[in-house]
Every structure is written in structure tokens, then in C-alpha cells.
Design an enzyme around this catalytic site. Structure first.
Site, PDB file in Angstrom:
ATOM      1  N   SER A 278       0.797  -1.229   0.000  1.00 57.46           N
ATOM      2  CA  SER A 278       0.000   0.000   0.000  1.00 57.46           C
ATOM      3  C   SER A 278       0.837   1.290   0.000  1.00 57.46           C
ATOM      4  O   SER A 278       0.446   2.259  -0.664  1.00 57.46           O
ATOM      5  CB  SER A 278      -0.972   0.004   1.185  1.00 57.46           C
TER       6      SER A 278
ATOM      7  N   LYS B 138      -9.882  -5.902  10.628  1.00 59.26           N
ATOM      8  CA  LYS B 138     -10.993  -5.375   9.823  1.00 59.26           C
ATOM      9  C   LYS B 138     -12.351  -5.431  10.542  1.00 59.26           C
ATOM     10  O   LYS B 138     -13.206  -4.586  10.313  1.00 59.26           O
ATOM     11  CB  LYS B 138     -11.089  -6.119   8.488  1.00 59.26           C
TER      12      LYS B 138
ATOM     13  N   ALA C 264     -15.157 -18.171   2.090  1.00 64.46           N
ATOM     14  CA  ALA C 264     -16.157 -17.412   2.848  1.00 64.46           C
ATOM     15  C   ALA C 264     -15.513 -16.650   3.996  1.00 64.46           C
ATOM     16  O   ALA C 264     -16.157 -16.351   4.994  1.00 64.46           O
ATOM     17  CB  ALA C 264     -17.238 -18.362   3.365  1.00 64.46           C
TER      18      ALA C 264
ATOM     19  N   ALA D  12     -12.222 -11.927   2.290  1.00 62.84           N
ATOM     20  CA  ALA D  12     -12.265 -11.627   0.851  1.00 62.84           C
ATOM     21  C   ALA D  12     -13.531 -12.212   0.231  1.00 62.84           C
ATOM     22  O   ALA D  12     -14.141 -11.592  -0.655  1.00 62.84           O
ATOM     23  CB  ALA D  12     -11.026 -12.184   0.164  1.00 62.84           C
TER      24      ALA D  12
ATOM     25  N   ASN E 262     -12.148  -1.697   5.856  1.00 67.17           N
ATOM     26  CA  ASN E 262     -10.727  -1.660   5.465  1.00 67.17           C
ATOM     27  C   ASN E 262     -10.239  -0.244   5.164  1.00 67.17           C
ATOM     28  O   ASN E 262      -9.069  -0.054   4.828  1.00 67.17           O
ATOM     29  CB  ASN E 262     -10.449  -2.579   4.267  1.00 67.17           C
TER      30      ASN E 262
ATOM     31  N   ARG F 109     -14.842 -24.642   2.012  1.00 72.20           N
ATOM     32  CA  ARG F 109     -14.419 -25.896   2.662  1.00 72.20           C
ATOM     33  C   ARG F 109     -15.293 -26.184   3.879  1.00 72.20           C
ATOM     34  O   ARG F 109     -15.800 -27.273   4.046  1.00 72.20           O
ATOM     35  CB  ARG F 109     -12.946 -25.765   3.051  1.00 72.20           C
TER      36      ARG F 109
ATOM     37  N   TYR G 184      -2.517 -12.787  -4.872  1.00 69.54           N
ATOM     38  CA  TYR G 184      -1.632 -12.046  -5.776  1.00 69.54           C
ATOM     39  C   TYR G 184      -0.151 -12.386  -5.570  1.00 69.54           C
ATOM     40  O   TYR G 184       0.720 -11.734  -6.148  1.00 69.54           O
ATOM     41  CB  TYR G 184      -1.872 -10.534  -5.677  1.00 69.54           C
TER      42      TYR G 184
ATOM     43  N   ARG H 214     -19.933 -21.971   6.996  1.00 71.12           N
ATOM     44  CA  ARG H 214     -19.549 -20.556   6.776  1.00 71.12           C
ATOM     45  C   ARG H 214     -20.129 -20.035   5.460  1.00 71.12           C
ATOM     46  O   ARG H 214     -20.542 -18.883   5.359  1.00 71.12           O
ATOM     47  CB  ARG H 214     -18.024 -20.404   6.735  1.00 71.12           C
TER      48      ARG H 214
ATOM     49  N   ASP I  66     -12.787  -3.311  -0.330  1.00 69.06           N
ATOM     50  CA  ASP I  66     -12.462  -4.598  -0.985  1.00 69.06           C
ATOM     51  C   ASP I  66     -13.566  -4.975  -1.972  1.00 69.06           C
ATOM     52  O   ASP I  66     -13.298  -5.548  -3.033  1.00 69.06           O
ATOM     53  CB  ASP I  66     -12.308  -5.715   0.059  1.00 69.06           C
TER      54      ASP I  66
HETATM   55  P1  NAP Z   1      -9.523 -15.705   5.499  1.00 67.77           P
HETATM   56  O1  NAP Z   1     -10.550 -14.780   6.056  1.00 67.77           O
HETATM   57  O2  NAP Z   1      -8.545 -16.361   6.424  1.00 67.77           O
HETATM   58  O3  NAP Z   1     -10.303 -16.852   4.691  1.00 67.77           O
HETATM   59  C1  NAP Z   1      -9.584 -17.921   4.121  1.00 67.77           C
HETATM   60  C2  NAP Z   1     -10.516 -18.742   3.221  1.00 67.77           C
HETATM   61  O4  NAP Z   1      -9.714 -19.737   2.558  1.00 67.77           O
HETATM   62  C3  NAP Z   1     -11.600 -19.493   3.977  1.00 67.77           C
HETATM   63  O5  NAP Z   1     -12.762 -19.524   3.190  1.00 67.77           O
HETATM   64  C4  NAP Z   1     -10.982 -20.904   4.129  1.00 67.77           C
HETATM   65  O6  NAP Z   1     -11.941 -21.920   4.269  1.00 67.77           O
HETATM   66  C5  NAP Z   1     -10.303 -21.025   2.795  1.00 67.77           C
HETATM   67  N1  NAP Z   1      -9.235 -22.025   2.795  1.00 67.77           N
HETATM   68  C6  NAP Z   1      -8.052 -21.979   3.457  1.00 67.77           C
HETATM   69  N2  NAP Z   1      -7.322 -23.067   3.186  1.00 67.77           N
HETATM   70  C7  NAP Z   1      -8.069 -23.832   2.340  1.00 67.77           C
HETATM   71  C8  NAP Z   1      -7.854 -25.079   1.699  1.00 67.77           C
HETATM   72  N3  NAP Z   1      -6.720 -25.776   1.877  1.00 67.77           N
HETATM   73  N4  NAP Z   1      -8.811 -25.562   0.879  1.00 67.77           N
HETATM   74  C9  NAP Z   1      -9.944 -24.852   0.668  1.00 67.77           C
HETATM   75  N5  NAP Z   1     -10.217 -23.663   1.264  1.00 67.77           N
HETATM   76  C10 NAP Z   1      -9.284 -23.154   2.085  1.00 67.77           C
HETATM   77  O7  NAP Z   1      -8.647 -14.987   4.408  1.00 67.77           O
HETATM   78  P2  NAP Z   1      -9.032 -13.700   3.519  1.00 67.77           P
HETATM   79  O8  NAP Z   1      -8.633 -12.476   4.229  1.00 67.77           O
HETATM   80  O9  NAP Z   1     -10.434 -13.855   3.054  1.00 67.77           O
HETATM   81  O10 NAP Z   1      -8.024 -13.877   2.286  1.00 67.77           O
HETATM   82  C11 NAP Z   1      -8.184 -14.899   1.336  1.00 67.77           C
HETATM   83  C12 NAP Z   1      -7.191 -14.671   0.192  1.00 67.77           C
HETATM   84  O11 NAP Z   1      -7.546 -13.452  -0.474  1.00 67.77           O
HETATM   85  C13 NAP Z   1      -5.739 -14.480   0.669  1.00 67.77           C
HETATM   86  O12 NAP Z   1      -4.880 -15.089  -0.271  1.00 67.77           O
HETATM   87  C14 NAP Z   1      -5.557 -12.966   0.652  1.00 67.77           C
HETATM   88  O13 NAP Z   1      -4.208 -12.583   0.427  1.00 67.77           O
HETATM   89  C15 NAP Z   1      -6.419 -12.604  -0.542  1.00 67.77           C
HETATM   90  N6  NAP Z   1      -6.910 -11.210  -0.492  1.00 67.77           N
HETATM   91  C16 NAP Z   1      -6.609 -10.433  -1.562  1.00 67.77           C
HETATM   92  C17 NAP Z   1      -7.058  -9.141  -1.610  1.00 67.77           C
HETATM   93  C18 NAP Z   1      -6.733  -8.308  -2.801  1.00 67.77           C
HETATM   94  O14 NAP Z   1      -6.931  -7.080  -2.754  1.00 67.77           O
HETATM   95  N7  NAP Z   1      -6.256  -8.912  -3.899  1.00 67.77           N
HETATM   96  C19 NAP Z   1      -7.823  -8.621  -0.543  1.00 67.77           C
HETATM   97  C20 NAP Z   1      -8.117  -9.444   0.546  1.00 67.77           C
HETATM   98  C21 NAP Z   1      -7.640 -10.756   0.551  1.00 67.77           C
HETATM   99  P3  NAP Z   1     -12.490 -22.332   5.723  1.00 67.77           P
HETATM  100  O15 NAP Z   1     -13.589 -21.340   6.046  1.00 67.77           O
HETATM  101  O16 NAP Z   1     -12.983 -23.708   5.551  1.00 67.77           O
HETATM  102  O17 NAP Z   1     -11.326 -22.237   6.698  1.00 67.77           O
END
Ligand code: NAP
Length: 272
Positions: free
Chosen positions: A16, A65, A131, A134, A85, A154, A218, A158, A106
Site C-alpha cells: 500500500s 478489519k 467465505a 475476501a 478496510n 471448505r 496475488y 460458513r 475490498d
Molecule cells: P480468510 O478470512 O482467512 O479466509 C480464508 C478462506 O480460505 C476461507 O474460506 C478458508 O476456508 C479457505 N481455505 C483456506 N485453506 C483452504 C484449503 N486448503 N482448501 C480450501 N479452502 C481453504 O482470508 P481472507 O482475508 O479472506 O483472504 C483470502 C485470500 O484473499 C488471501 O490469499 C488474501 O491474500 C487474498 N486477499 C486479496 C485481496 C486483494 O486485494 N487482492 C484482498 C483481501 C484478501 P475455511 O472457512 O474452511 O477455513
């Protein structure tokens, strides 16, 4: 000089600062963007401290957040998503409010990333895998843009909970993901699968040419999912576009000006 910043824990690898500072430089705005790492339980105290110190705006990342919601006046979208955010201290400084305004950019990041790639969302069938934070933002963004949304996660519960909060959405587990994707026009990966690893959350055979795929991951910039999607003839949108446009949206709320998207995109990609 205006001070903007980011609170998160950790924040040391955040993209950022270069993203926003490229925007200030391009528009000749006298501002700096700095990172802050409060203790895990100190999100609300950090927002109060920033208010006192005259900080103009804060981005908020993991793990704060949700906690920041209590320290701001959230706009309706941030309230529905249940996460903030972006914090704008402008109303407090102008004497118009006691609490800073909270936004969730987001969701705009998802919507504007698709728009930038000429992907229309209205009337589409969309699948969001994931879920977490993001996934919530993506599901609301797509539904508000007129898509009918299926959330697959998964942990099925959720997905069902999230779909219950989102208009025109349903939720389930990963068992029937291939069928859901085969029937969809839009797909968002909002899981961490593919991050720093050669893995994909979506069966390769389900991908097709009538699909637009956004991967929120990313690092790396071309994930296994995006490589598979490109090979299937799908439109691909990498996670840096979502990151860029959440920042662009925050920049525009803070400054009241159109963001210099090209300059900000260049700076972001130079630092990836
Ligand atoms: P989070 O709240 O921790 O959620 C993680 C998600 O991934 C949950 O739905 C989880 O499922 C699932 N998951 C984790 N391991 C898994 C596996 N082995 N198989 C299937 N599902 C799995 O994380 P988040 O903040 O939403 O971020 C998710 C991704 O988005 C990250 O890579 C983050 O860097 C990216 N992101 C990008 C941006 C952007 O601006 N590009 C913004 C925000 C986030 P369960 O519910 O079953 O645990």
C-alpha cells in the site's frame, strides 16, 4: 502535509505505501503513507489515537478489519459485510462527526477489477470460492452488481451463513464445485489456496471459455488457477487488480479526486 496509513499485524510487506504514494506524486498531493503495527487487541485504540494525531485516513488489514467496526461510523456496505478496510477522518476534522467514517473498499476492488476488464456482472451466475474476509466482500460486490451468487467453502456452514446475509445467494461445500463452475460465467477465488504454492481450489476440467476468473491471491501474480483458466480460454483477472482498485477507491474517498490509476498500477506491479 497529510498523513495516511495502514494498520495491520504484520504490515512490513505491505504494497500500500508505494501504491498510494505513486498517486500523491502523480497528482502533486503533499502527503505520506505510513504503516503502523498495533497490538492484536488495540485496533480501536489505534483509531482513536490516529483521530487525536490528525491522521487523514487509514487502511485496515488483517487482523483488524472486524474490530475497527466498533471505533467508526460504518457506511451501509461496510456494515453489511461486517468489516472495514478504510477509515476516513475527514468528517471528524471538519467537526461534522464524532467518529471517523468506515468503508469496505475490498468490494469495490472486486467490482472495479472486473469492470476494468470489460466483464459485465449484471445477470451473470457467479461462484465465489471462500467465505472469509475476501469471500464476504466478493459475494456482496457481485450480488450488488446484479449477479446471482453461489458461495462454496471448505467449511460448508460458513458459506451457508454468508449466503444468508447476501441477496440472491446460496451457499454450500466444495463437493459440487466443478458443476457450479461449469454452469457459471464469473468465478472468484477468495481462498488462500494458490498462495506461495502450486495448487488450485477449482477442478481444472470445470474451467471454460465463457468464464471470467478473478483470483484474489496475488502472490504469485499468475496462480495455478489463472494459468488453468487462461489455458481453457477464460478471461483472467489477477489479484493485483483487486488490490489496486481497493486502494484506488480508498484514495478517491480520502482525496475527493479521481485516482491516477495507471501510475498507481505501475507502482504496485513494480513492487510485486
Ligand atoms: P480468510 O478470512 O482467512 O479466509 C480464508 C478462506 O480460505 C476461507 O474460506 C478458508 O476456508 C479457505 N481455505 C483456506 N485453506 C483452504 C484449503 N486448503 N482448501 C480450501 N479452502 C481453504 O482470508 P481472507 O482475508 O479472506 O483472504 C483470502 C485470500 O484473499 C488471501 O490469499 C488474501 O491474500 C487474498 N486477499 C486479496 C485481496 C486483494 O486485494 N487482492 C484482498 C483481501 C484478501 P475455511 O472457512 O474452511 O477455513
Amino acid at each position: 502535509m497529510q498523513v495516511y496509513g495502514l494498520i495491520g499485524n504484520p504490515v512490513e510487506h505491505s504494497l500500500s505505501p508505494p501504491l498510494h504514494e505513486a498517486g500523491y506524486e502523480a497528482l502533486g498531493i503533499d502527503a505520506r503513507y505510513v504503516t503502523f503495527e498495533p497490538g492484536i487487541d488495540d485496533a480501536a485504540a489505534a483509531v482513536r489515537g490516529a483521530t487525536t494525531l490528525g491522521v487523514a485516513g487509514l487502511n485496515v488489514t488483517v487482523p483488524f478489519k472486524r474490530d475497527v467496526l466498533d471505533a467508526v461510523d460504518p457506511d451501509p456496505l461496510a456494515e453489511r459485510i461486517g468489516a472495514v478496510n478504510t477509515v476516513d477522518f475527514g468528517p471528524v476534522r471538519a467537526g461534522d462527526a464524532d467518529q471517523p467514517r468506515g468503508y469496505n473498499t475490498d468490494a469495490a476492488g472486486v467490482r472495479r477489477a472486473f469492470e476494468h476488464h470489460d466483464v459485465a456482472l449484471d445477470g451473470t451466475d457467479a461462484v465465489v470460492v471462500g467465505a472469509g474476509g475476501a469471500g464476504r466482500a466478493a459475494a456482496f460486490a457481485l450480488a450488488d452488481a446484479g449477479a446471482s451468487v453461489h458461495v462454496a467453502n471448505r467449511t460448508t456452514e460458513r458459506a451457508v451463513d454468508l449466503a444468508g446475509d447476501v441477496p440472491n445467494a446460496a451457499g454450500g461445500g466444495l463437493d459440487d464445485l466443478a458443476t457450479r463452475v461449469a454452469d457459471a460465467n464469473v468465478l472468484v477465488n477468495a481462498t488462500t489456496v494458490g498462495m506461495e504454492e502450486d495448487a488450485t481450489p477449482v477442478p481444472t476440467e470445470a474451467l471454460h471459455a465463457n468464464l471470467a476468473v478473478l483470483d484474489a491471491v496475488y502472490t504469485p501474480i499468475e496462480t495455478r488457477l489463472l494459468a488453468d483458466a487462461a489455458a481453457a480460454g477464460a478471461t483472467t483477472v489477477d489479484g493485483a487488480w483487486m488490490l489496486l482498485f481497493q486502494g484506488v477507491e480508498a484514495f478517491e474517498r480520502w482525496t475527493g479526486r479521481d485516482a491516477p490509476v495507471e501510475a498507481m498500477n505501475r507502482a504496485l506491479r513494480d513492487h510485486l
